[in-house]
Design a protein around this motif. Structure first.
Motif, PDB file in Angstrom:
ATOM      1  N   ASP A   1       0.836  -1.197   0.000  1.00 24.30           N
ATOM      2  CA  ASP A   1       0.000   0.000   0.000  1.00 24.30           C
ATOM      3  C   ASP A   1       0.874   1.251   0.000  1.00 24.30           C
ATOM      4  OD1 ASP A   1      -2.614   1.159   0.006  1.00 24.30           O
ATOM      5  OD2 ASP A   1      -2.297   1.737   2.092  1.00 24.30           O
TER       6      ASP A   1
ATOM      7  N   HIS B   1       0.688   5.695   0.349  1.00 23.71           N
ATOM      8  CA  HIS B   1      -0.075   6.925   0.614  1.00 23.71           C
ATOM      9  C   HIS B   1       0.846   8.129   0.492  1.00 23.71           C
ATOM     10  CE1 HIS B   1      -4.096   5.626   1.917  1.00 23.71           C
ATOM     11  NE2 HIS B   1      -3.483   4.516   2.286  1.00 23.71           N
TER      12      HIS B   1
ATOM     13  N   HIS C   1      -3.377  -1.336   6.012  1.00 24.50           N
ATOM     14  CA  HIS C   1      -3.957  -1.595   4.685  1.00 24.50           C
ATOM     15  C   HIS C   1      -3.191  -2.711   3.959  1.00 24.50           C
ATOM     16  CE1 HIS C   1      -5.923   2.684   4.456  1.00 24.50           C
ATOM     17  NE2 HIS C   1      -6.325   1.958   5.493  1.00 24.50           N
TER      18      HIS C   1
HETATM   19 ZN   LIG Z   1      -4.178   2.571   2.046  1.00 27.07          ZN
END
Ligand SMILES: [Zn+2]
Length: 171
Positions: free
Chosen positions: A23, A25, A57
């Motif tokens: 993941d 971000h 996540h």
């Molecule tokens: Zn995420």
């Protein structure tokens, strides 16, 4: 010897599955930084529809991936207002419930968070506690490592962060 082996096999047919998750971000000034279910004091935080906890996540995606259940975006779409600002520990709990509903339990998790700053190792025990409580495993079953990209790329420029997770499950 072979008779004993046959007996063990017939009584304990184990099924193992492995899953991986990644993941990303963006990081932004003034946002809260949540990692592994723990609030990390820092000038920047991750941007996302939920609390943008990149590590949780990645673990959600690894759990879902282990049973070919799709990904976090399928189960918790960022177009759904009910997930806006949600604590990612709830998403992890729901991902775990999907795995548990199929009769599987978690053997272990290995993960790596990649970010330039801040240094997160002192927060790892708290992250392990938070994750272990949700997934019904011990902290020894949850490895959380940290690395940088030696100042290269978006992580090195502190524009974003990445987490990778691998999970083994069994029933
Ligand atoms: Zn995420």
């Amino acid at each position: 010897m072979s008779a004993i082996f046959t007996d063990i096999c017939s009584n304990y047919i184990m099924s193992y599955r492995i899953g991986s998750g990644v993941d990303f971000h963006q990081l932004e000034e003034g946002k809260e930084l949540w990692l592994g279910g723990v609030h990390i004091p820092h000038s920047k935080g991750a941007v996302g529809h939920s609390d943008a906890d990149v590590l949780l996540h990645a673990i959600c995606d690894a759990l879902l991936g282990a049973l070919s259940l799709g990904d976090i975006g399928k189960h918790f779409p960022n177009t759904d207002e009910s997930y806006k600002g949600i604590d990612s520990k709830i998403l992890l709990q729901r991902s775990y419930e999907l795995v548990a509903a199929k009769g599987y339990h978690i053997i272990n998790i290995d993960s790596t968070v990649c970010l330039e700053n801040p240094k997160i190792m002192k927060f790892v025990p708290a992250m392990q506690e938070a994750i272990a409580a949700i997934l019904k495993i011990t902290i020894e079953d949850i490895s959380i490592k940290a690395t940088t990209t030696e100042t290269m790329g978006f992580a090195g420029r502190e524009e974003g962060l990445v987490a990778y997770a691998t999970v083994l499950i069994s029933k």
